[in-house]
Write a protein that holds these residues in place. Structure first.
Motif, PDB file in Angstrom:
ATOM      1  N   GLU A 146     -16.320  45.086  28.586  1.00  0.00           N
ATOM      2  CA  GLU A 146     -17.397  44.775  27.641  1.00  0.00           C
ATOM      3  C   GLU A 146     -17.083  43.441  26.980  1.00  0.00           C
ATOM      4  O   GLU A 146     -15.988  43.232  26.473  1.00  0.00           O
ATOM      5  CB  GLU A 146     -17.534  45.868  26.566  1.00  0.00           C
ATOM      6  CG  GLU A 146     -17.849  47.250  27.106  1.00  0.00           C
ATOM      7  CD  GLU A 146     -19.265  47.372  27.637  1.00  0.00           C
ATOM      8  OE1 GLU A 146     -20.082  46.454  27.372  1.00  0.00           O
ATOM      9  OE2 GLU A 146     -19.564  48.380  28.308  1.00  0.00           O
ATOM     10  N   LYS A 147     -18.055  42.545  27.000  1.00  0.00           N
ATOM     11  CA  LYS A 147     -17.824  41.207  26.458  1.00  0.00           C
ATOM     12  C   LYS A 147     -18.073  41.183  24.948  1.00  0.00           C
ATOM     13  O   LYS A 147     -19.081  41.714  24.468  1.00  0.00           O
ATOM     14  CB  LYS A 147     -18.732  40.198  27.146  1.00  0.00           C
ATOM     15  CG  LYS A 147     -18.429  38.755  26.756  1.00  0.00           C
ATOM     16  CD  LYS A 147     -19.238  37.779  27.591  1.00  0.00           C
ATOM     17  CE  LYS A 147     -18.910  36.341  27.214  1.00  0.00           C
ATOM     18  NZ  LYS A 147     -19.692  35.373  28.023  1.00  0.00           N
ATOM     19  N   ILE A 148     -17.151  40.588  24.219  1.00  0.00           N
ATOM     20  CA  ILE A 148     -17.314  40.344  22.783  1.00  0.00           C
ATOM     21  C   ILE A 148     -17.083  38.855  22.563  1.00  0.00           C
ATOM     22  O   ILE A 148     -15.986  38.352  22.786  1.00  0.00           O
ATOM     23  CB  ILE A 148     -16.326  41.159  21.925  1.00  0.00           C
ATOM     24  CG1 ILE A 148     -16.513  42.663  22.162  1.00  0.00           C
ATOM     25  CG2 ILE A 148     -16.504  40.831  20.451  1.00  0.00           C
ATOM     26  CD1 ILE A 148     -15.522  43.521  21.405  1.00  0.00           C
ATOM     27  N   GLU A 149     -18.116  38.156  22.143  1.00  0.00           N
ATOM     28  CA  GLU A 149     -18.020  36.710  21.957  1.00  0.00           C
ATOM     29  C   GLU A 149     -17.110  36.356  20.786  1.00  0.00           C
ATOM     30  O   GLU A 149     -17.090  37.040  19.766  1.00  0.00           O
ATOM     31  CB  GLU A 149     -19.409  36.123  21.708  1.00  0.00           C
ATOM     32  CG  GLU A 149     -20.369  36.258  22.888  1.00  0.00           C
ATOM     33  CD  GLU A 149     -20.147  35.192  23.941  1.00  0.00           C
ATOM     34  OE1 GLU A 149     -19.200  34.381  23.780  1.00  0.00           O
ATOM     35  OE2 GLU A 149     -20.902  35.184  24.928  1.00  0.00           O
ATOM     36  N   GLY A 174     -13.741  41.953  24.995  1.00  0.00           N
ATOM     37  CA  GLY A 174     -13.473  40.607  24.505  1.00  0.00           C
ATOM     38  C   GLY A 174     -13.948  39.553  25.479  1.00  0.00           C
ATOM     39  O   GLY A 174     -15.065  39.623  25.999  1.00  0.00           O
ATOM     40  N   GLU A 175     -13.087  38.570  25.757  1.00  0.00           N
ATOM     41  CA  GLU A 175     -13.403  37.472  26.665  1.00  0.00           C
ATOM     42  C   GLU A 175     -12.514  37.544  27.900  1.00  0.00           C
ATOM     43  O   GLU A 175     -11.455  38.168  27.880  1.00  0.00           O
ATOM     44  CB  GLU A 175     -13.165  36.125  25.973  1.00  0.00           C
ATOM     45  CG  GLU A 175     -13.976  35.894  24.713  1.00  0.00           C
ATOM     46  CD  GLU A 175     -13.572  34.612  24.021  1.00  0.00           C
ATOM     47  OE1 GLU A 175     -14.460  33.757  23.852  1.00  0.00           O
ATOM     48  OE2 GLU A 175     -12.387  34.444  23.661  1.00  0.00           O
ATOM     49  N   THR A 207     -16.312  49.813  17.891  1.00  0.00           N
ATOM     50  CA  THR A 207     -17.534  50.539  18.264  1.00  0.00           C
ATOM     51  C   THR A 207     -17.485  51.035  19.709  1.00  0.00           C
ATOM     52  O   THR A 207     -18.302  51.874  20.101  1.00  0.00           O
ATOM     53  CB  THR A 207     -18.787  49.658  18.079  1.00  0.00           C
ATOM     54  OG1 THR A 207     -18.765  48.575  19.023  1.00  0.00           O
ATOM     55  CG2 THR A 207     -18.868  49.106  16.663  1.00  0.00           C
ATOM     56  N   TYR A 208     -16.553  50.509  20.507  1.00  0.00           N
ATOM     57  CA  TYR A 208     -16.443  50.913  21.907  1.00  0.00           C
ATOM     58  C   TYR A 208     -15.479  52.083  22.106  1.00  0.00           C
ATOM     59  O   TYR A 208     -15.178  52.456  23.247  1.00  0.00           O
ATOM     60  CB  TYR A 208     -16.001  49.734  22.774  1.00  0.00           C
ATOM     61  CG  TYR A 208     -17.075  48.700  22.973  1.00  0.00           C
ATOM     62  CD1 TYR A 208     -18.207  48.980  23.744  1.00  0.00           C
ATOM     63  CD2 TYR A 208     -16.972  47.441  22.381  1.00  0.00           C
ATOM     64  CE1 TYR A 208     -19.205  48.030  23.919  1.00  0.00           C
ATOM     65  CE2 TYR A 208     -17.963  46.490  22.548  1.00  0.00           C
ATOM     66  CZ  TYR A 208     -19.076  46.785  23.322  1.00  0.00           C
ATOM     67  OH  TYR A 208     -20.063  45.846  23.494  1.00  0.00           O
ATOM     68  N   MET A 209     -14.989  52.672  21.035  1.00  0.00           N
ATOM     69  CA  MET A 209     -14.069  53.792  21.166  1.00  0.00           C
ATOM     70  C   MET A 209     -14.711  54.970  21.907  1.00  0.00           C
ATOM     71  O   MET A 209     -14.041  55.626  22.724  1.00  0.00           O
ATOM     72  CB  MET A 209     -13.556  54.215  19.785  1.00  0.00           C
ATOM     73  CG  MET A 209     -12.238  54.960  19.814  1.00  0.00           C
ATOM     74  SD  MET A 209     -10.836  54.056  20.558  1.00  0.00           S
ATOM     75  CE  MET A 209     -10.563  52.763  19.353  1.00  0.00           C
ATOM     76  N   PRO A 210     -16.011  55.309  21.692  1.00  0.00           N
ATOM     77  CA  PRO A 210     -16.621  56.398  22.478  1.00  0.00           C
ATOM     78  C   PRO A 210     -16.622  56.096  23.981  1.00  0.00           C
ATOM     79  O   PRO A 210     -16.400  57.008  24.789  1.00  0.00           O
ATOM     80  CB  PRO A 210     -18.051  56.473  21.916  1.00  0.00           C
ATOM     81  CG  PRO A 210     -17.939  55.946  20.525  1.00  0.00           C
ATOM     82  CD  PRO A 210     -16.912  54.848  20.610  1.00  0.00           C
ATOM     83  N   GLN A 256     -14.702  40.616  15.450  1.00  0.00           N
ATOM     84  CA  GLN A 256     -14.367  41.069  16.796  1.00  0.00           C
ATOM     85  C   GLN A 256     -13.674  42.426  16.772  1.00  0.00           C
ATOM     86  O   GLN A 256     -13.928  43.280  17.623  1.00  0.00           O
ATOM     87  CB  GLN A 256     -13.488  40.038  17.506  1.00  0.00           C
ATOM     88  CG  GLN A 256     -14.247  38.811  17.988  1.00  0.00           C
ATOM     89  CD  GLN A 256     -13.395  37.939  18.883  1.00  0.00           C
ATOM     90  OE1 GLN A 256     -12.342  37.444  18.472  1.00  0.00           O
ATOM     91  NE2 GLN A 256     -13.828  37.732  20.105  1.00  0.00           N
ATOM     92  N   VAL A 257     -12.799  42.619  15.790  1.00  0.00           N
ATOM     93  CA  VAL A 257     -12.146  43.916  15.641  1.00  0.00           C
ATOM     94  C   VAL A 257     -13.178  44.991  15.323  1.00  0.00           C
ATOM     95  O   VAL A 257     -13.154  46.088  15.898  1.00  0.00           O
ATOM     96  CB  VAL A 257     -11.061  43.849  14.547  1.00  0.00           C
ATOM     97  CG1 VAL A 257     -10.558  45.244  14.189  1.00  0.00           C
ATOM     98  CG2 VAL A 257      -9.894  42.979  15.000  1.00  0.00           C
TER      99      VAL A 257
END
Length: 540
Positions: free
Chosen positions: A412-415, A328-329, A516-519, A510-511
């Motif tokens: 990991e950044k998620i805008e 996220g941020e 997608t980052y679960m791996p 965003q969810v």
């Protein structure tokens, strides 16, 4: 000295005395003040009373008791505290009672949010913003958009939302006759609502968002949060193969509940957070139980710039122990700990007494020196600068680099999606809320409702009737967003807030990205377990 001046001086004296020795009294000790300190305090109080006396005698309008309270409770005391830091705060009797209610997580009433707004003639009307799922108001049939006309036969015209809220609250089992004006109805509709215990869960959503992947949304940390998280995990059961914890917009709350929630995911004995201050001994909080079974599943924690305080404690602890991938941020950066001292007349002082540190030793608090309150809360960089020369650098349990001194930096950044002009225009016109009132005026929707072409055509017709300009290109480009907001707003009105949030969460970008980052979270978990096994082997 005039009586009101004496009253003002007394109020401030009690307050300053609490600031000076309140913490030491609670800790079972009082540090002796020097004669110089006492003299300086007396001089400052004399200066305050002299200034107040001039104001009282010469101000253009006479000061009544209510004005005196405002001068002290809204002026002098908050002004003094905000010079110290952005988070020390003073609660007058109403605000203190509301704070305690929020911490407990329940109250007795009808269960709805209301808001006041003036009509074109300037007359204040109070409208239902939403009803809580399974609350008396929701069960009775009251809907968002309803205008409260009267309660128990007494007109509510001209009353603000706080006054009406206090009228709606009351002992469990008592009745409230609520008359509302609803769009599409010529006459008010009257509902007989029986007041009940209104729980305000901090975990408002907990469900399988994908097969085997649980989703938990935690809104704040109150007295029931850790139990609610455990209840959600129990509900997921053995089918849980991954977990997404959503802490976006979570402002924090009770430290004990942040520790209790972290305890669900860490090893027994792991440090959750430490706090260091002046008046009290330093404290270290650890996981007292740890994960209660041998199952290990990946965890992704979604945060944003408004994730603060207790929510940052959980994020920092899970990140430092390599138990979760944070996405996220960069979070808010609120690492000042407030101890609440109850003062006279049911008022409260939330005074900064500690700083929070993550298990790796990172300071959570963002720098606030030389920054106005407005800039501190609302004008912040969206992310840490690329140059981390002056940034605190620490290592996680597995040796990963993490940064401190200004919130929790995500792995990991998620805008945050930015609203385009078309979206902003619809939101400014509250188009979805108002369309919902229109659409549900004479119909209900089923649980399997879908926003199809017929619904979209109705929405377009509504926009035209309200003279809200748009183009076909605007509509088609933002179609998914439009469908999500229409469905969410309709579900909130028909089925309650939680169902509406659930409907919107399934299409939240965003969810979707966080999932997608679960791996990567799985790899992090496996690497942490490997490191742990290696450490255990080296001790044999």
């Amino acid at each position: 000295m005039p009586s009101r001046t004496r009253r003002a001086a007394l109020s401030l004296t009690v307050f300053l005395a609490t600031c000076a020795v309140g913490g030491q009294f609670l800790n079972g000790r009082v540090n002796a003040q020097t004669a110089s300190d006492e003299s300086s305090l007396r001089d400052n109080l004399h200066q305050f009373t002299d200034v107040y006396s001039v104001v009282e005698q010469n101000y253009a309008e006479p000061l009544n008791g209510e004005t005196v309270d405002k001068v002290i409770y809204d002026g002098a005391i908050p002004g003094m505290l905000h010079v110290l830091d952005p988070h020390s705060n003073f609660y007058d009797p109403k605000a203190y009672a509301q704070m305690r209610e929020d911490q407990r997580g329940h109250y007795y009433g009808v269960g709805m949010h209301i808001q006041s707004q003036p009509d074109k003639a300037g007359v204040i009307h109070t409208m239902v913003a939403d009803t809580f799922e399974n609350s008396p108001a929701h069960k009775a049939g009251i809907r968002p958009g309803d205008i409260i006309v009267s309660i128990n036969g007494a007109s509510m015209e001209g009353k603000d939302s706080l006054a009406i809220s206090n009228i709606l609250k009351g002992p469990k089992g008592t009745h409230a006759s609520i008359a509302v004006q609803r769009e599409g109805h010529d006459q008010p509709i009257v509902f007989d609502v029986v007041r009940d215990d209104i729980p305000r869960p901090s975990v408002d959503l907990a469900y399988f968002i994908k097969p085997g992947i649980g989703y938990i949304h935690v809104t704040q940390f109150m007295e029931t949060t850790s139990k609610e998280v455990q209840d959600a995990l129990t509900k997921f059961g053995p089918d849980l193969n991954g977990l997404l914890i959503d802490l976006r917009g979570n402002p924090g709350g009770l430290l004990t509940e942040a520790v209790g929630m972290s305890d669900k995911f860490l090893k027994k004995g792991d440090i959750v957070v430490s706090q260091k201050g002046r008046a009290f001994p330093d404290q270290v909080y650890r996981a007292s139980h740890g994960e209660q079974d041998d199952r290990h599943f990946p965890i992704v924690v979604l945060v944003n710039r408004n994730t603060a305080s207790a929510a940052e404690i959980v994020s920092g602890a899970l990140q430092d122990h390599d138990r979760a991938l944070i996405v996220g941020e960069t979070t808010f950066g609120k690492g000042l700990v407030q101890t609440v001292f109850q003062i006279a007349d049911n008022t409260g002082l939330a005074l900064t007494t500690y700083h929070y540190y993550t298990p790796s030793g990172r300071l959570i608090q963002r720098d606030y020196n030389g920054v106005s309150l407005y800039d501190y809360y609302y004008v912040r960089a969206d992310a840490k600068p690329a140059d981390k020369t002056n940034t605190e650098v620490k290592l996680t349990e597995a040796g990963r680099t993490v940064y401190g001194g200004g919130g929790i930096t995500p792995d990991e950044k998620i805008e945050q999606p930015r609203s385009n002009p078309f979206e902003l225009n619809l939101l400014q016109h509250t188009a979805f809320f108002n369309f919902t009132k229109h659409y549900l005026a004479h119909r209900d929707i089923p649980q399997n409702f879908v926003v199809d072409d017929a619904v979209l055509n109705d929405f377009k017709a509504y926009l035209k009737s309200e003279k809200i300009d748009y183009t076909d290109a605007d509509f088609n480009t933002n179609l998914d967003w439009i469908k999500s907001n229409i469905k969410g707003s309709l579900f909130i009105s028909q089925f309650g807030t939680n169902e509406g949030l659930h409907a919107m969460m399934d299409s939240d970008p965003q969810v979707a990205k966080a999932l997608t980052y679960m791996p990567e979270a799985q790899a992090l978990e496996q690497n942490a377990l490997k490191k742990q096994q290696q450490q255990q082997a080296s001790l044999r």
